[in-house]
Design a protein around this motif. Structure first.
Motif, mmCIF file in Angstrom:
data_model
loop_
_atom_site.group_PDB
_atom_site.id
_atom_site.type_symbol
_atom_site.label_atom_id
_atom_site.label_comp_id
_atom_site.label_asym_id
_atom_site.label_seq_id
_atom_site.Cartn_x
_atom_site.Cartn_y
_atom_site.Cartn_z
ATOM 1 N N ILE A 1 -13.288 -9.665 3.667
ATOM 2 C CA ILE A 1 -12.497 -10.034 4.835
ATOM 3 C C ILE A 1 -11.741 -8.811 5.352
ATOM 4 O O ILE A 1 -11.315 -7.954 4.575
ATOM 5 C CB ILE A 1 -11.551 -11.208 4.506
ATOM 6 C CG1 ILE A 1 -11.095 -11.899 5.781
ATOM 7 C CG2 ILE A 1 -10.376 -10.764 3.675
ATOM 8 C CD1 ILE A 1 -10.474 -13.265 5.547
ATOM 9 N N HIS B 1 -5.760 -9.973 14.124
ATOM 10 C CA HIS B 1 -5.905 -11.272 13.472
ATOM 11 C C HIS B 1 -7.290 -11.294 12.854
ATOM 12 O O HIS B 1 -8.223 -10.691 13.388
ATOM 13 C CB HIS B 1 -5.763 -12.416 14.478
ATOM 14 C CG HIS B 1 -5.971 -13.762 13.843
ATOM 15 N ND1 HIS B 1 -7.209 -14.362 13.799
ATOM 16 C CD2 HIS B 1 -5.120 -14.601 13.219
ATOM 17 C CE1 HIS B 1 -7.099 -15.520 13.176
ATOM 18 N NE2 HIS B 1 -5.835 -15.696 12.807
ATOM 19 N N CYS B 2 -7.447 -11.988 11.716
ATOM 20 C CA CYS B 2 -8.761 -12.035 11.087
ATOM 21 C C CYS B 2 -8.881 -13.241 10.171
ATOM 22 O O CYS B 2 -7.889 -13.761 9.677
ATOM 23 C CB CYS B 2 -9.034 -10.756 10.304
ATOM 24 S SG CYS B 2 -7.764 -10.349 9.101
ATOM 25 N N ASN B 3 -10.119 -13.666 10.003
ATOM 26 C CA ASN B 3 -10.450 -14.669 8.997
ATOM 27 C C ASN B 3 -11.880 -14.386 8.539
ATOM 28 O O ASN B 3 -12.426 -13.331 8.844
ATOM 29 C CB ASN B 3 -10.251 -16.098 9.519
ATOM 30 C CG ASN B 3 -11.124 -16.436 10.700
ATOM 31 O OD1 ASN B 3 -12.290 -16.052 10.758
ATOM 32 N ND2 ASN B 3 -10.568 -17.155 11.659
ATOM 33 N N GLN B 4 -12.490 -15.306 7.824
ATOM 34 C CA GLN B 4 -13.804 -15.037 7.237
ATOM 35 C C GLN B 4 -14.925 -14.944 8.252
ATOM 36 O O GLN B 4 -15.976 -14.397 7.957
ATOM 37 C CB GLN B 4 -14.131 -16.107 6.204
ATOM 38 C CG GLN B 4 -13.153 -16.093 5.069
ATOM 39 C CD GLN B 4 -13.828 -16.228 3.728
ATOM 40 O OE1 GLN B 4 -14.998 -16.551 3.661
ATOM 41 N NE2 GLN B 4 -13.097 -15.978 2.682
ATOM 42 N N SER B 5 -14.729 -15.471 9.471
ATOM 43 C CA SER B 5 -15.829 -15.479 10.426
ATOM 44 C C SER B 5 -15.561 -14.721 11.718
ATOM 45 O O SER B 5 -16.493 -14.427 12.459
ATOM 46 C CB SER B 5 -16.216 -16.914 10.781
ATOM 47 O OG SER B 5 -15.127 -17.571 11.402
#
Length: 111
Positions: free
Chosen positions: A29, A47-51
């Motif tokens: 991630i 901003h970040c997440n798994q996808s």
């Protein structure tokens, strides 16, 4: 710094003002504040997440890159920043825009 080697291709999921949300398939991630090259231009993950992840592309950066014409659904080349001490099979590049050019001919190459 970047190697100039594209790791994968993502898709622009949304554009809201100067914030671009881009899909990715990175196994690890991303982190907020991490540098990432989108089509060779250095951006900062906000901003970040798994996808997916988000970056803010300033008006100046949009005006001087292909992002001035970007639309939802467009594909973008992705590269995470280089890690000192790891294999570097590309070039050392900063991802900062120095000049702009005009594409004269674009051809599709088949294997």
């Amino acid at each position: 710094m970047f190697t100039g080697i594209i790791e994968q291709v993502g898709t622009i999921e949304s554009i809201k003002g100067s914030t671009f949300v881009v899909s990715h398939n990175f196994k690890k991630i991303l982190s907020i504040g991490e540098s990432i090259a989108l089509n060779g231009a250095c951006m900062t993950v906000v901003h970040c997440n798994q996808s997916n992840f988000s970056v803010v592309i300033t008006e100046e950066s949009r005006n001087r890159t292909s992002f001035s014409n970007s639309q939802v659904g467009d594909l973008v080349n992705l590269e995470r920043s280089a890690i000192i001490g790891e294999r570097n099979s590309g070039h050392n590049v900063s991802g900062h825009v120095d000049e702009t050019g005009v594409i004269i001919v674009s051809e599709s190459v088949s294997d």
